[in-house]
Design a protein around this motif. Sequence first.
Motif, PDB file in Angstrom:
ATOM      1  N   ASP A  28     -11.944  10.382   0.460  1.00 53.40           N
ATOM      2  CA  ASP A  28     -12.210  10.746  -0.945  1.00 53.40           C
ATOM      3  C   ASP A  28     -11.168  10.284  -1.944  1.00 53.40           C
ATOM      4  O   ASP A  28     -10.996  10.891  -3.009  1.00 53.40           O
ATOM      5  N   TRP A  29     -10.448   9.200  -1.635  1.00 56.46           N
ATOM      6  CA  TRP A  29      -9.601   8.584  -2.648  1.00 56.46           C
ATOM      7  C   TRP A  29     -10.486   8.007  -3.755  1.00 56.46           C
ATOM      8  O   TRP A  29     -11.674   7.737  -3.552  1.00 56.46           O
ATOM      9  N   ASP A  30      -9.895   7.781  -4.910  1.00 58.25           N
ATOM     10  CA  ASP A  30     -10.657   7.278  -6.051  1.00 58.25           C
ATOM     11  C   ASP A  30     -10.613   5.759  -6.185  1.00 58.25           C
ATOM     12  O   ASP A  30     -11.545   5.168  -6.734  1.00 58.25           O
ATOM     13  N   SER A  31      -9.532   5.120  -5.713  1.00 60.19           N
ATOM     14  CA  SER A  31      -9.393   3.682  -5.951  1.00 60.19           C
ATOM     15  C   SER A  31      -8.503   3.060  -4.890  1.00 60.19           C
ATOM     16  O   SER A  31      -7.681   3.739  -4.263  1.00 60.19           O
ATOM     17  N   VAL A  32      -8.677   1.752  -4.703  1.00 59.79           N
ATOM     18  CA  VAL A  32      -7.801   0.945  -3.854  1.00 59.79           C
ATOM     19  C   VAL A  32      -7.350  -0.264  -4.664  1.00 59.79           C
ATOM     20  O   VAL A  32      -8.144  -0.890  -5.374  1.00 59.79           O
ATOM     21  N   TRP A  33      -6.067  -0.600  -4.530  1.00 54.38           N
ATOM     22  CA  TRP A  33      -5.445  -1.673  -5.282  1.00 54.38           C
ATOM     23  C   TRP A  33      -4.657  -2.563  -4.335  1.00 54.38           C
ATOM     24  O   TRP A  33      -4.308  -2.149  -3.232  1.00 54.38           O
ATOM     25  N   THR A  34      -4.344  -3.752  -4.773  1.00 53.40           N
ATOM     26  CA  THR A  34      -3.401  -4.582  -4.048  1.00 53.40           C
ATOM     27  C   THR A  34      -2.668  -5.476  -5.031  1.00 53.40           C
ATOM     28  O   THR A  34      -2.906  -5.435  -6.231  1.00 53.40           O
ATOM     29  N   TRP A  35      -1.755  -6.294  -4.484  1.00 52.20           N
ATOM     30  CA  TRP A  35      -0.941  -7.165  -5.320  1.00 52.20           C
ATOM     31  C   TRP A  35      -1.676  -8.432  -5.706  1.00 52.20           C
ATOM     32  O   TRP A  35      -2.687  -8.798  -5.123  1.00 52.20           O
ATOM     33  N   ASP A  36      -1.091  -9.125  -6.661  1.00 57.28           N
ATOM     34  CA  ASP A  36      -1.478 -10.494  -6.999  1.00 57.28           C
ATOM     35  C   ASP A  36      -0.239 -11.361  -6.824  1.00 57.28           C
ATOM     36  O   ASP A  36       0.430 -11.713  -7.792  1.00 57.28           O
ATOM     37  N   HIS A  37       0.073 -11.676  -5.572  1.00 54.71           N
ATOM     38  CA  HIS A  37       1.231 -12.518  -5.277  1.00 54.71           C
ATOM     39  C   HIS A  37       0.847 -13.578  -4.255  1.00 54.71           C
ATOM     40  O   HIS A  37      -0.028 -13.351  -3.409  1.00 54.71           O
ATOM     41  N   LEU A  38       1.516 -14.712  -4.343  1.00 49.60           N
ATOM     42  CA  LEU A  38       1.253 -15.826  -3.443  1.00 49.60           C
ATOM     43  C   LEU A  38       2.310 -15.940  -2.360  1.00 49.60           C
ATOM     44  O   LEU A  38       2.154 -16.731  -1.421  1.00 49.60           O
ATOM     45  N   MET A  39       3.391 -15.183  -2.500  1.00 49.80           N
ATOM     46  CA  MET A  39       4.442 -15.087  -1.493  1.00 49.80           C
ATOM     47  C   MET A  39       4.864 -13.631  -1.379  1.00 49.80           C
ATOM     48  O   MET A  39       4.729 -12.862  -2.334  1.00 49.80           O
ATOM     49  N   ALA A  40       5.359 -13.264  -0.207  1.00 47.60           N
ATOM     50  CA  ALA A  40       5.822 -11.896  -0.003  1.00 47.60           C
ATOM     51  C   ALA A  40       6.940 -11.567  -0.992  1.00 47.60           C
ATOM     52  O   ALA A  40       7.844 -12.370  -1.210  1.00 47.60           O
ATOM     53  N   ALA A  74      -1.240 -11.369 -12.057  1.00 49.96           N
ATOM     54  CA  ALA A  74      -0.228 -12.199 -12.718  1.00 49.96           C
ATOM     55  C   ALA A  74      -0.914 -13.068 -13.761  1.00 49.96           C
ATOM     56  O   ALA A  74      -1.671 -13.985 -13.426  1.00 49.96           O
ATOM     57  N   ASN A  75      -0.655 -12.789 -15.017  1.00 43.55           N
ATOM     58  CA  ASN A  75      -1.340 -13.525 -16.077  1.00 43.55           C
ATOM     59  C   ASN A  75      -1.035 -15.016 -16.038  1.00 43.55           C
ATOM     60  O   ASN A  75      -1.858 -15.840 -16.447  1.00 43.55           O
ATOM     61  N   THR A  76       0.139 -15.383 -15.540  1.00 43.10           N
ATOM     62  CA  THR A  76       0.531 -16.789 -15.493  1.00 43.10           C
ATOM     63  C   THR A  76      -0.290 -17.607 -14.507  1.00 43.10           C
ATOM     64  O   THR A  76      -0.348 -18.829 -14.615  1.00 43.10           O
TER      65      THR A  76
END
Length: 307
Positions: A28-40, A74-76
Amino acid sequence: MRFGLQLWSQQTSWAAFRDAALAAERSDWDSVWTWDHLMAIFGPWEQPIFEGWGVLNGLGPLTSRLRLGLMVGANTFRNPGHTAKLAATLDHLSDGRAVLGIGGAWFEREHDAYGIDFGSGFGERLDRLDEAVMLMRRLLDGERFSHEGRFYTMHDALLAPRPIQAHLPILVGGSGPRKTLRTVARRADAWNTSGTVEEVRGKVDILAEHCGDVGRDIARIEKSVSFPIVIRDDAAAAADVYAALLAANGVDDMGSAPVLLGSPTAIADAIRPYLEIGFATVIVRMPAPYDLETIERMTGVWELLGE
């Protein structure tokens, strides 16, 4: 009260990432998110990491209720037209559950590695972010337009198909007092930050000033705060789990955000002051290998907060 789970996309497998997200939906969590990265971004950069929009698109058809988004994009990396198209596509794959999370970007190493323009400085990137968010909003809302701006040019631009949501929310991450929080006040539906209660209260006060300047009601902006959290009945046991998660990612800590370790009661007590200053959403930062016990036991935290 809403709870979101930010799954680190580094040092993991698709199966583990998927199963953690599905566990969150069952609990029953509301949302799942993750990063926007190309390297750790924690530990050695050579560690494997998945691309953010791709894994969210994978979750769209597998889940039925969770909101899905990048914390934050990442907007860039992309033109705002491309970003709006990605968000609209995710909205269709998830049947109307996408959130467009966006920020100015900060990790220069990945820009240098892949030849992505990092701009001339932090201030310029935030100016670019402000213009980009304005353009994304217009595209997501179905406007057809041309634009000649400082950073972006569009000719007879139109986003089709439109998102399923009548108003797909845009979340801006970051707390820069002069530029980022001004963009939040002018253009964002949601905002994410982190810090101690005193630090976050100061950021809210600055955001309120910007909202006053532009005639916006701050209550209309969904405010979220993020923490690393590990739940165990014993705080020492939680600390051991946290240390193991860090070690698996080759890192000693998770930055300057407060770390919440212990029982559901202890976690609820630590979160409650943030609710009192207007935060309705808590995002849990979780490295791989994901802690399924914490995912399952967070229900006890929000039950305590709802009392």
